[in-house]
Design a protein around this motif. Structure first.
Motif, mmCIF file in Angstrom:
data_model
loop_
_atom_site.group_PDB
_atom_site.id
_atom_site.type_symbol
_atom_site.label_atom_id
_atom_site.label_comp_id
_atom_site.label_asym_id
_atom_site.label_seq_id
_atom_site.Cartn_x
_atom_site.Cartn_y
_atom_site.Cartn_z
ATOM 1 N N GLN A 138 19.395 -13.490 -10.721
ATOM 2 C CA GLN A 138 18.407 -14.803 -10.796
ATOM 3 C C GLN A 138 17.548 -14.963 -9.463
ATOM 4 O O GLN A 138 16.280 -14.922 -9.744
ATOM 5 N N ALA B 280 13.146 -14.154 -9.284
ATOM 6 C CA ALA B 280 12.594 -15.124 -8.842
ATOM 7 C C ALA B 280 11.762 -14.619 -7.709
ATOM 8 O O ALA B 280 10.587 -14.903 -7.458
ATOM 9 N N ASN C 238 8.723 -17.051 -7.702
ATOM 10 C CA ASN C 238 8.855 -18.402 -8.137
ATOM 11 C C ASN C 238 10.020 -19.108 -7.183
ATOM 12 O O ASN C 238 10.939 -18.844 -7.177
ATOM 13 N N LYS D 223 10.757 -22.331 -7.283
ATOM 14 C CA LYS D 223 11.766 -23.069 -7.847
ATOM 15 C C LYS D 223 12.977 -22.426 -8.302
ATOM 16 O O LYS D 223 14.145 -22.769 -8.073
ATOM 17 N N LYS D 224 12.973 -21.108 -9.085
ATOM 18 C CA LYS D 224 13.831 -20.410 -9.633
ATOM 19 C C LYS D 224 14.524 -19.886 -8.367
ATOM 20 O O LYS D 224 15.860 -19.728 -8.629
ATOM 21 N N GLU E 4 16.890 -22.579 -7.383
ATOM 22 C CA GLU E 4 18.130 -22.542 -7.909
ATOM 23 C C GLU E 4 18.980 -21.587 -7.766
ATOM 24 O O GLU E 4 20.265 -21.943 -7.905
#
Length: 256
Positions: free
Chosen positions: A212, A216, A221, A223-224, A227
C-alpha cells in the motif's frame, strides 16, 4: 504462501498467540494466521473473523495442529476445530517487480523523515544505531551482525531495523547488501519469528501494508501513504517504527 504447499509438513504446533493473530510452527516453518480485519502477512493467511475468534478462544501454546490439503485441524481442550476452505484466494505480495525512481525514493525519504524515531522506537535500538552506524560505515557488515537478535520479544528491535534496511536495499537493487545479510542469519542467531520475516524478505515477499505504501508513493498520494505508514507503525510495541527507521536510515544514507 510457500509454507503451505503439497510438500508441507502434516503436523504443526501453536508457537505463539497475540491479540490479532497466532503463529503455527513446523520445524523451521512459521505461519501467521489472523482474521480478515487484519492485513495479510507475507508468511501468513487470513481467515474469517468468526472462525478466528472461535479457534483463538481455546488456543494454548503447544497445541497440536494437523494440516491437510484443504483444512487445518486444531486439537484444543475441550474441542477439536476443523478450519476448512473450499477456495483459496492467493495474493501476490512479491516486491520483485517493484521499480522506484530516484524521485520516488526521495519522496518516500522526505515523508519518513517526519516520524519521531527517537521517541517511538525501542530506546536501546536508537542507542545501538548511534554506536554501530556512524556515517562513514553505514552498511558495515560487522555492524549489522552485532544487531541481529538484539532486543526483547519475539521480533527483536535490531532485526526489525535490519529488515527495514533490507527493504531499502531491495528498492535500490543493492544485491550485495542483501546477500551479505542473508549470510549472517543462521539457526541460532535470532528468534523463530524474526527468522520467518527474514525468510520472507529473502524471497522478496513483504506484508500487505508495505505494498500500500509503495503504491501511494508511485501515485504521490500523501493521504494513502500516511495511512500505510500508520498501519505499519501499529505492528507490535515498536516493531513497525523500528522497521520504518531501518528503511529511512538506509535510504537517507544512500541519497544524502
Amino acid at each position: 504462501m510457500e509454507a503451505l504447499n503439497s510438500q508441507s509438513h502434516k503436523f504443526w504446533t501453536v508457537h505463539s498467540i497475540f491479540d490479532n493473530g497466532f503463529n503455527l510452527q513446523s520445524m523451521s516453518q512459521i505461519i501467521y494466521i489472523s482474521s480478515y480485519k487484519q492485513s495479510l502477512s507475507a508468511h501468513g493467511l487470513l481467515i474469517s473473523t468468526d472462525s478466528f475468534e472461535s479457534i483463538k478462544k481455546y488456543l494454548r501454546i503447544g497445541n497440536r495442529v494437523q494440516y491437510q490439503e484443504d483444512f487445518f485441524r486444531f486439537f484444543t481442550h475441550p474441542f477439536t476445530f476443523d478450519l476448512k476452505w473450499d477456495d483459496k484466494h492467493i495474493i501476490d505480495l512479491s516486491i520483485k517487480h517493484i521499480s522506484m525512481s530516484e524521485d520516488d525514493l526521495i519522496f518516500l525519504i522526505d515523508h519518513l523523515a517526519e516520524v519521531d524515531y527517537k521517541k517511538q522506537c525501542d530506546p536501546a535500538l536508537v542507542q545501538k544505531i548511534t554506536l554501530n552506524f556512524p556515517n562513514s560505515q553505514a552498511f558495515c557488515v560487522q555492524s549489522v551482525q552485532d544487531m541481529i537478535g538484539m532486543g526483547q520479544g519475539l521480533t527483536p528491535s535490531g532485526d526489525d531495523f535490519i529488515q527495514g534496511m533490507l527493504v531499502g536495499a531491495m528498492l535500490t537493487k543493492n544485491i550485495s547488501f542483501i546477500k551479505a545479510v542473508k549470510n549472517l542469519i543462521n539457526q541460532d542467531s535470532t528468534t523463530d519469528i524474526a527468522k520467518a520475516y527474514y525468510d520472507s524478505l529473502f524471497q522478496r515477499q513483504i506484508n500487505e501494508p508495505w505494498h500500500q505504501l509503495f503504491r501511494a508513493v508511485a501515485k504521490r498520494n500523501q493521504k494513502k501513504l500516511q495511512e500505510a505508514v500508520n498501519n505499519i507503525q501499529s505492528y507490535g510495541a515498536s516493531s513497525g517504527y523500528d522497521m520504518l527507521y531501518g528503511v529511512y536510515y538506509y535510504l537517507n544514507q544512500t541519497f544524502y
